[in-house]
Design a protein around this motif. Structure first.
Motif, PDB file in Angstrom:
ATOM      1  N   VAL A   1       0.856  -1.185   0.000  1.00 43.28           N
ATOM      2  CA  VAL A   1       0.000   0.000   0.000  1.00 43.28           C
ATOM      3  C   VAL A   1       0.894   1.238   0.000  1.00 43.28           C
ATOM      4  CG1 VAL A   1      -0.177   0.148   2.541  1.00 43.28           C
ATOM      5  CG2 VAL A   1      -2.021   1.073   1.115  1.00 43.28           C
ATOM      6  N   LEU A   2       0.423   2.323  -0.617  1.00 42.52           N
ATOM      7  CA  LEU A   2       1.120   3.597  -0.586  1.00 42.52           C
ATOM      8  C   LEU A   2       0.602   4.431   0.578  1.00 42.52           C
ATOM      9  CD1 LEU A   2       1.004   4.644  -4.368  1.00 42.52           C
ATOM     10  CD2 LEU A   2       2.802   3.373  -3.177  1.00 42.52           C
ATOM     11  N   TRP A   3       1.527   5.204   1.205  1.00 39.14           N
ATOM     12  CA  TRP A   3       1.130   6.115   2.266  1.00 39.14           C
ATOM     13  C   TRP A   3       2.082   7.309   2.265  1.00 39.14           C
ATOM     14  CZ3 TRP A   3      -2.748   7.632   4.908  1.00 39.14           C
ATOM     15  CH2 TRP A   3      -2.590   8.362   6.069  1.00 39.14           C
ATOM     16  N   ASN A   4       1.566   8.456   1.821  1.00 34.62           N
ATOM     17  CA  ASN A   4       2.374   9.682   1.777  1.00 34.62           C
ATOM     18  C   ASN A   4       3.724   9.454   1.092  1.00 34.62           C
ATOM     19  OD1 ASN A   4       0.332  11.008   3.113  1.00 34.62           O
ATOM     20  ND2 ASN A   4       1.274  10.822   5.133  1.00 34.62           N
ATOM     21  N   ASP A   5       3.694   8.799  -0.037  1.00 27.26           N
ATOM     22  CA  ASP A   5       4.870   8.489  -0.848  1.00 27.26           C
ATOM     23  C   ASP A   5       5.779   7.433  -0.227  1.00 27.26           C
ATOM     24  OD1 ASP A   5       3.968  10.306  -2.723  1.00 27.26           O
ATOM     25  OD2 ASP A   5       5.094  11.959  -1.845  1.00 27.26           O
ATOM     26  N   ASN A   6       5.375   6.870   0.914  1.00 21.21           N
ATOM     27  CA  ASN A   6       6.055   5.702   1.457  1.00 21.21           C
ATOM     28  C   ASN A   6       5.357   4.456   0.918  1.00 21.21           C
ATOM     29  OD1 ASN A   6       7.689   7.277   3.533  1.00 21.21           O
ATOM     30  ND2 ASN A   6       5.607   7.766   4.194  1.00 21.21           N
TER      31      ASN A   6
ATOM     32  N   LEU B   1       8.668  -1.275   5.471  1.00 15.61           N
ATOM     33  CA  LEU B   1       8.417   0.121   5.152  1.00 15.61           C
ATOM     34  C   LEU B   1       9.558   0.621   4.275  1.00 15.61           C
ATOM     35  CD1 LEU B   1       7.315   3.076   5.547  1.00 15.61           C
ATOM     36  CD2 LEU B   1       8.670   3.128   7.667  1.00 15.61           C
ATOM     37  N   TYR B   2       9.228   1.131   3.088  1.00 17.06           N
ATOM     38  CA  TYR B   2      10.210   1.859   2.298  1.00 17.06           C
ATOM     39  C   TYR B   2       9.911   3.335   2.516  1.00 17.06           C
ATOM     40  CZ  TYR B   2      13.125   3.609  -1.440  1.00 17.06           C
ATOM     41  OH  TYR B   2      14.080   4.293  -2.143  1.00 17.06           O
ATOM     42  N   ARG B   3      10.762   3.994   3.287  1.00 17.21           N
ATOM     43  CA  ARG B   3      10.511   5.363   3.737  1.00 17.21           C
ATOM     44  C   ARG B   3      11.031   6.363   2.715  1.00 17.21           C
ATOM     45  NH1 ARG B   3      12.391   6.233   9.665  1.00 17.21           N
ATOM     46  NH2 ARG B   3      14.459   6.249   8.685  1.00 17.21           N
ATOM     47  N   ALA B   4      10.127   7.263   2.276  1.00 18.04           N
ATOM     48  CA  ALA B   4      10.483   8.187   1.209  1.00 18.04           C
ATOM     49  C   ALA B   4      11.486   9.240   1.653  1.00 18.04           C
ATOM     50  CB  ALA B   4       9.219   8.869   0.681  1.00 18.04           C
ATOM     51  N   SER B   5      11.414   9.679   2.919  1.00 19.38           N
ATOM     52  CA  SER B   5      12.234  10.802   3.361  1.00 19.38           C
ATOM     53  C   SER B   5      13.727  10.541   3.216  1.00 19.38           C
ATOM     54  CB  SER B   5      11.908  11.155   4.810  1.00 19.38           C
ATOM     55  OG  SER B   5      12.187  10.054   5.666  1.00 19.38           O
ATOM     56  N   ASP B   6      14.153   9.305   3.464  1.00 17.91           N
ATOM     57  CA  ASP B   6      15.581   8.979   3.338  1.00 17.91           C
ATOM     58  C   ASP B   6      15.823   7.777   2.435  1.00 17.91           C
ATOM     59  OD1 ASP B   6      14.482   7.098   5.012  1.00 17.91           O
ATOM     60  OD2 ASP B   6      15.917   7.380   6.649  1.00 17.91           O
ATOM     61  N   GLU B   7      14.772   7.345   1.701  1.00 15.48           N
ATOM     62  CA  GLU B   7      14.860   6.211   0.772  1.00 15.48           C
ATOM     63  C   GLU B   7      15.481   4.995   1.453  1.00 15.48           C
ATOM     64  OE1 GLU B   7      16.954   8.159  -2.431  1.00 15.48           O
ATOM     65  OE2 GLU B   7      15.053   8.604  -3.428  1.00 15.48           O
TER      66      GLU B   7
END
Length: 338
Positions: free
Chosen positions: A130-135, A154-160
């Motif tokens: 699932v997508l969540w705020n670009d994560n 979790l693939y976290r968008a803020s720090d990839e």
């Protein structure tokens, strides 16, 4: 805990798609697109011994489908954000085998941006997400459906950064994000063999989840909960039930998350192995699209279930929310070039 009620029962209509055995084996992951009446879905595996799958684009209004082969077996795919909100997307973020990447339907290219998922275990591949705020929150599955070794990530968008949230699932399914009455972000999750729909406190900033809380208990059910989505108000869950035996119809159910009450059932005639639902706007209303499968279904059972592996569409009472937007992934320029 789940409880019984007098649910509204509707019969879904079969869509004449997929039209071949390879695509009917394991359709999953339907996701609405920004164009009215369109959705994407993935064929996880083109047959029992296949190691390839595809992304598919379905026009519900005209019942037409385009299929694009991938370099492996996908667990999920979501359209990437476009500069024109109503344009048909050509790029999709997908989880394929043990990698995250971008697939472009215009030229068939695949570009990996996260690799080595579940690197310390064997015989798992990416499953639902699932997508969540670009994560991206996603899980994997044990291909033998036996061992508690599949990850929840979790693939976290803020720090990839790739962060493992759990390492003890069997077949990770049904990912949803909601907020409770206190504004706490919750991850609703299904590990299918447990037959439980649970939720966790989700802390993206710290890359962690809390202890599981059981929302719906289906341990006495003959079927297995598979893919799931939230209702538009996030107060209910619509879950597809994968029933392994022969039945006159399959079921996708709507439960109230506060009470566990069964609110509605959509039946899929002659197709008992429901895999995933999606709410797709068509005009002012939402249609429910349900994928079904022939996976692990013997030929004799398929003769008794002639619609197995087809997609279905059904009416709902849900209006299209005024703030509705199709799921879309904002591609990081640092990790994936345009």
């Amino acid at each position: 805990m789940s409880s019984q009620s007098n649910p509204v029962i509707r019969d879904a209509s079969v869509v004449p798609i997929p039209d071949n055995a390879a695509l009917r084996f394991l359709p999953e992951g339907p996701s609405p697109l920004s164009v009215d009446g369109w959705l994407s879905w993935v064929a996880i595996q083109h047959g029992e011994s296949s190691t390839r799958g595809s992304i598919n684009l379905l026009d519900l209004k005209n019942a037409t489908n385009r299929s694009f082969d991938l370099p492996g077996r996908p667990g999920f795919a979501f359209a990437c954000a476009t500069t024109q909100p109503d344009a048909m997307p050509t790029r999709f973020v997908a989880g394929v085998e043990r990698s995250l990447g971008i697939f472009d339907t215009s030229d068939g290219s695949w570009q990996t941006f996260c690799d080595g998922i579940d690197a310390d275990v064997e015989n798992t591949i990416i499953n639902d997400g699932v997508l969540w705020n670009d994560n991206i929150i996603f899980g994997t599955k044990d291909l033998e459906f036996e061992n508690k070794k599949a990850g929840l990530y979790l693939y976290r968008a803020s720090d990839e950064r790739l962060i493992r949230l759990r390492d003890d699932q069997i077949c990770s399914n049904g990912k949803m994000i909601r907020s409770d009455q206190y504004g706490q972000t919750k991850l609703v999750d299904i590990d299918s063999p447990t037959k439980l729909i649970v939720q966790y406190d989700l802390d993206v900033e710290n890359g962690s989840i809390g202890d599981p809380e059981t929302l719906i208990d289906l341990t006495d059910d003959p079927g297995v909960p598979d893919g799931a989505i939230l209702t538009p108000d996030s107060n209910g869950v619509i879950v597809s039930i994968f029933r392994p035996d022969v039945a006159d119809f399959g079921k996708t159910r709507w439960y109230d998350l506060a009470t566990g009450r069964l609110e509605g059932v959509w039946r899929t005639p002659d197709s008992p192995r429901n895999t995933c639902p999606a709410l797709v706007p068509m005009g002012d209303s939402m249609r429910l699209v349900i994928t079904t499968a022939t996976e692990a279904m013997p030929p004799e059972d398929q003769r008794h279930c002639p619609n197995a592996g087809k997609l279905f569409v059904a009416e709902t009472d849900f209006a299209v929310p005024s703030n509705w937007k199709a799921p879309a992934y904002a591609v990081s320029r640092r990790s994936v070039s345009e």
